[in-house]
Design a protein around this motif. Structure first.
Motif, PDB file in Angstrom:
ATOM      1  N   ILE A 126       0.851  -1.068  -0.009  1.00 15.49           N
ATOM      2  CA  ILE A 126      -0.021   0.054  -0.039  1.00 15.49           C
ATOM      3  C   ILE A 126       0.826   1.125   0.034  1.00 15.49           C
ATOM      4  O   ILE A 126       0.661   2.367  -0.658  1.00 15.49           O
ATOM      5  CB  ILE A 126      -0.766  -0.111   1.368  1.00 15.49           C
ATOM      6  N   ALA A 127       1.919   1.226   0.743  1.00 12.10           N
ATOM      7  CA  ALA A 127       2.803   2.303   0.755  1.00 12.10           C
ATOM      8  C   ALA A 127       3.407   2.451  -0.525  1.00 12.10           C
ATOM      9  O   ALA A 127       3.584   3.718  -1.179  1.00 12.10           O
ATOM     10  CB  ALA A 127       4.017   2.094   1.635  1.00 12.10           C
ATOM     11  N   VAL A 128       3.936   1.539  -1.195  1.00 10.52           N
ATOM     12  CA  VAL A 128       4.407   1.630  -2.550  1.00 10.52           C
ATOM     13  C   VAL A 128       3.466   2.035  -3.622  1.00 10.52           C
ATOM     14  O   VAL A 128       3.578   3.012  -4.336  1.00 10.52           O
ATOM     15  CB  VAL A 128       4.955   0.101  -3.182  1.00 10.52           C
ATOM     16  N   ILE A 129       2.081   1.823  -3.501  1.00 11.05           N
ATOM     17  CA  ILE A 129       1.029   2.101  -4.369  1.00 11.05           C
ATOM     18  C   ILE A 129       0.678   3.410  -4.161  1.00 11.05           C
ATOM     19  O   ILE A 129       0.601   4.262  -5.185  1.00 11.05           O
ATOM     20  CB  ILE A 129      -0.317   1.212  -4.219  1.00 11.05           C
ATOM     21  N   LEU A 130       0.625   4.084  -3.136  1.00  9.77           N
ATOM     22  CA  LEU A 130       0.436   5.455  -2.612  1.00  9.77           C
ATOM     23  C   LEU A 130       1.454   6.319  -3.104  1.00  9.77           C
ATOM     24  O   LEU A 130       1.308   7.281  -3.664  1.00  9.77           O
ATOM     25  CB  LEU A 130       0.010   5.625  -1.002  1.00  9.77           C
ATOM     26  N   ALA A 131       2.930   5.964  -2.995  1.00 13.05           N
ATOM     27  CA  ALA A 131       4.130   6.744  -3.505  1.00 13.05           C
ATOM     28  C   ALA A 131       3.988   6.640  -5.091  1.00 13.05           C
ATOM     29  O   ALA A 131       4.113   7.736  -5.552  1.00 13.05           O
ATOM     30  CB  ALA A 131       5.247   6.041  -2.878  1.00 13.05           C
ATOM     31  N   ALA A 132       3.575   5.527  -5.727  1.00  9.51           N
ATOM     32  CA  ALA A 132       3.663   5.595  -7.119  1.00  9.51           C
ATOM     33  C   ALA A 132       2.648   6.438  -7.675  1.00  9.51           C
ATOM     34  O   ALA A 132       2.757   7.170  -8.408  1.00  9.51           O
ATOM     35  CB  ALA A 132       3.344   4.091  -7.435  1.00  9.51           C
ATOM     36  N   ILE A 187      -4.767  -4.646  -9.242  1.00  9.28           N
ATOM     37  CA  ILE A 187      -5.942  -4.585  -8.697  1.00  9.28           C
ATOM     38  C   ILE A 187      -6.186  -5.871  -7.487  1.00  9.28           C
ATOM     39  O   ILE A 187      -6.641  -5.656  -6.187  1.00  9.28           O
ATOM     40  CB  ILE A 187      -7.059  -4.870  -9.828  1.00  9.28           C
ATOM     41  N   VAL A 188      -5.699  -6.881  -8.041  1.00 13.21           N
ATOM     42  CA  VAL A 188      -5.624  -8.116  -7.174  1.00 13.21           C
ATOM     43  C   VAL A 188      -5.002  -7.739  -5.771  1.00 13.21           C
ATOM     44  O   VAL A 188      -5.261  -7.858  -4.546  1.00 13.21           O
ATOM     45  CB  VAL A 188      -5.311  -9.363  -7.520  1.00 13.21           C
ATOM     46  N   LEU A 189      -3.455  -7.524  -6.111  1.00 14.44           N
ATOM     47  CA  LEU A 189      -2.642  -7.135  -4.670  1.00 14.44           C
ATOM     48  C   LEU A 189      -3.234  -5.850  -3.859  1.00 14.44           C
ATOM     49  O   LEU A 189      -2.918  -5.976  -2.541  1.00 14.44           O
ATOM     50  CB  LEU A 189      -1.424  -6.789  -5.391  1.00 14.44           C
ATOM     51  N   THR A 190      -3.748  -5.080  -4.642  1.00 15.05           N
ATOM     52  CA  THR A 190      -3.977  -3.643  -3.768  1.00 15.05           C
ATOM     53  C   THR A 190      -5.361  -4.039  -2.818  1.00 15.05           C
ATOM     54  O   THR A 190      -5.464  -3.877  -1.811  1.00 15.05           O
ATOM     55  CB  THR A 190      -4.330  -2.747  -4.905  1.00 15.05           C
ATOM     56  N   THR A 191      -6.401  -4.696  -3.517  1.00 14.28           N
ATOM     57  CA  THR A 191      -7.561  -5.175  -2.740  1.00 14.28           C
ATOM     58  C   THR A 191      -7.326  -5.858  -1.824  1.00 14.28           C
ATOM     59  O   THR A 191      -7.646  -6.122  -0.529  1.00 14.28           O
ATOM     60  CB  THR A 191      -8.715  -5.722  -3.626  1.00 14.28           C
ATOM     61  N   LEU A 192      -6.546  -6.980  -1.859  1.00 12.89           N
ATOM     62  CA  LEU A 192      -5.836  -8.097  -0.795  1.00 12.89           C
ATOM     63  C   LEU A 192      -5.108  -7.433   0.116  1.00 12.89           C
ATOM     64  O   LEU A 192      -5.562  -7.670   1.240  1.00 12.89           O
ATOM     65  CB  LEU A 192      -5.185  -9.132  -1.617  1.00 12.89           C
ATOM     66  N   SER A 193      -4.485  -6.591  -0.082  1.00 13.93           N
ATOM     67  CA  SER A 193      -3.592  -5.805   0.868  1.00 13.93           C
ATOM     68  C   SER A 193      -4.723  -4.951   1.952  1.00 13.93           C
ATOM     69  O   SER A 193      -4.458  -5.037   3.045  1.00 13.93           O
ATOM     70  CB  SER A 193      -2.635  -4.872   0.300  1.00 13.93           C
ATOM     71  N   VAL A 194      -5.468  -4.296   1.441  1.00 14.08           N
ATOM     72  CA  VAL A 194      -6.203  -3.501   2.097  1.00 14.08           C
ATOM     73  C   VAL A 194      -7.045  -4.415   3.072  1.00 14.08           C
ATOM     74  O   VAL A 194      -7.525  -4.068   3.914  1.00 14.08           O
ATOM     75  CB  VAL A 194      -7.127  -2.588   1.216  1.00 14.08           C
ATOM     76  N   SER A 195      -7.671  -5.578   2.493  1.00  9.95           N
ATOM     77  CA  SER A 195      -8.653  -6.357   2.928  1.00  9.95           C
ATOM     78  C   SER A 195      -7.795  -6.882   4.458  1.00  9.95           C
ATOM     79  O   SER A 195      -8.437  -7.141   5.214  1.00  9.95           O
ATOM     80  CB  SER A 195      -8.976  -7.669   2.258  1.00  9.95           C
ATOM     81  N   LEU A 196      -6.260  -7.327   3.845  1.00  9.42           N
ATOM     82  CA  LEU A 196      -5.687  -7.772   5.107  1.00  9.42           C
ATOM     83  C   LEU A 196      -5.414  -6.762   6.195  1.00  9.42           C
ATOM     84  O   LEU A 196      -5.704  -7.013   7.545  1.00  9.42           O
ATOM     85  CB  LEU A 196      -4.195  -8.101   4.735  1.00  9.42           C
ATOM     86  N   ILE A 197      -5.154  -5.456   5.744  1.00  9.65           N
ATOM     87  CA  ILE A 197      -5.087  -4.326   6.642  1.00  9.65           C
ATOM     88  C   ILE A 197      -6.315  -4.206   7.462  1.00  9.65           C
ATOM     89  O   ILE A 197      -6.233  -3.978   8.828  1.00  9.65           O
ATOM     90  CB  ILE A 197      -4.544  -3.241   6.145  1.00  9.65           C
ATOM     91  N   GLY A 198      -7.644  -4.063   6.950  1.00  8.32           N
ATOM     92  CA  GLY A 198      -8.699  -4.161   7.532  1.00  8.32           C
ATOM     93  C   GLY A 198      -8.965  -5.138   8.545  1.00  8.32           C
ATOM     94  O   GLY A 198      -9.393  -4.994   9.674  1.00  8.32           O
ATOM     95  N   ASP A 199      -8.665  -6.320   8.326  1.00  6.45           N
ATOM     96  CA  ASP A 199      -8.742  -7.480   9.205  1.00  6.45           C
ATOM     97  C   ASP A 199      -7.794  -7.240  10.466  1.00  6.45           C
ATOM     98  O   ASP A 199      -8.395  -7.500  11.653  1.00  6.45           O
ATOM     99  CB  ASP A 199      -8.653  -8.754   8.539  1.00  6.45           C
TER     100      ASP A 199
END
Length: 290
Positions: A31-37, A267-279
């Protein structure tokens, strides 16, 4: 079986049900990489997201050893897939973020009003919540676009309107719980008005649960924006988004698989990462689970 054995099994089940710390760390890193990008896309992207080079169309990814200037290949118009993905992340994140915040604001306001006003006001608001929960949202989005046309901010409003009923139910339940615990009534007895009680006392106490709900709802919003863009109802050219990139790759899956694979993987990695962080946030900040 003794009570201690039952408790031990419950603790083991909870331990194995949680995502491992390594997965959580990787999710935060991604998520940090995605936001920085998304923020530094103009500086990182080697080409403009609309820059065309027809003589270099459908070039395979240079990262696989091919001799061309495109790290993740080029599309059917000779545009750099890597650059378009960077800008696609930017537009998709902006839409999903604004949409999530808008949905939270609508839901929290209506949920708090339902808990405060009670009576037929509460019944009317909760009826709207039930209608929204049962509404086929894609049909609703198609109808809105058909009447008002396609635009970036209309897409933000449509995405924001999705999922507000979850925040309304959560906010209503939390406010009712705050009313029954006594501190809201004590403040009212001391002469504090309802706006002050709700804004300065109740809202700060429930904001943690609302943030957790945002992290759980954010992946669905990203997928909704992706689906709308894939159907041609979202971001329109010359702008780009992850869903639009997948849409443009439909006719080139066999010839240029990288056109769909790169944005699809993001898309897959971003949604999966946010879901893990949410859990992870729910496990750590929801007192009921502790």
């Amino acid at each position: 079986m003794s009570v201690l054995d039952i408790g031990r099994r419950v603790r083991i089940g909870r331990r194995w049900g949680k995502p491992p710390p390594v997965a959580i760390a990787i999710a935060f890193l991604w998520i940090a990489v995605i936001l920085a990008a998304s923020i530094a896309a103009p500086a990182i992207a080697p080409f403009g997201y609309a820059e065309q080079q027809p003589l270099l169309r459908l070039k395979p990814p240079a990262i696989l050893g091919y001799d061309n200037p495109f790290l993740f290949g080029s599309d059917h118009l000779g545009r750099d897939v890597f650059s378009r993905v960077l800008y696609g992340i930017r537009f998709s994140i902006v839409i999903a973020l604004f949409g999530t915040v808008l949905g939270m604001l609508i839901g929290v306001v209506l949920g708090m009003l339902a808990a405060r006003l009670r009576g037929w006001w509460e019944e009317a608001i909760m009826m709207l919540v039930d209608i929204q929960a049962s509404l086929p949202f894609i049909i609703f989005a198609i109808t809105v676009v058909a009447f008002f046309g396609k635009s970036f901010w209309l897409l933000v409003l449509i995405v924001g309107f999705a999922g507000w009923e979850r925040y309304a139910r959560l906010a209503r339940g939390l406010v009712l719980d705050a009313e029954t615990t006594g501190y809201a009534g004590a403040l009212r007895a001391l002469g504090a008005g309802s706006p002050r009680i709700y804004v300065r006392h109740i809202l700060p106490n429930i904001v943690g649960a609302l943030i957790v709900q945002m992290t759980l709802n954010f992946p669905e919003v990203i997928l909704l924006e992706t689906g709308l863009s894939f159907l041609g109802l979202g971001v329109q050219p010359p702008l780009t988004s992850l869903g639009l990139l997948v849409n443009e790759s439909r006719n080139y899956i066999v010839l240029a698989w990288w056109m769909a694979a790169v944005p699809g993987a993001v898309i897959v990695l971003t949604t999966l990462s946010v879901s893990l962080i949410g859990d992870w946030m729910r496990d750590h900040f929801d007192a009921r689970l502790r």
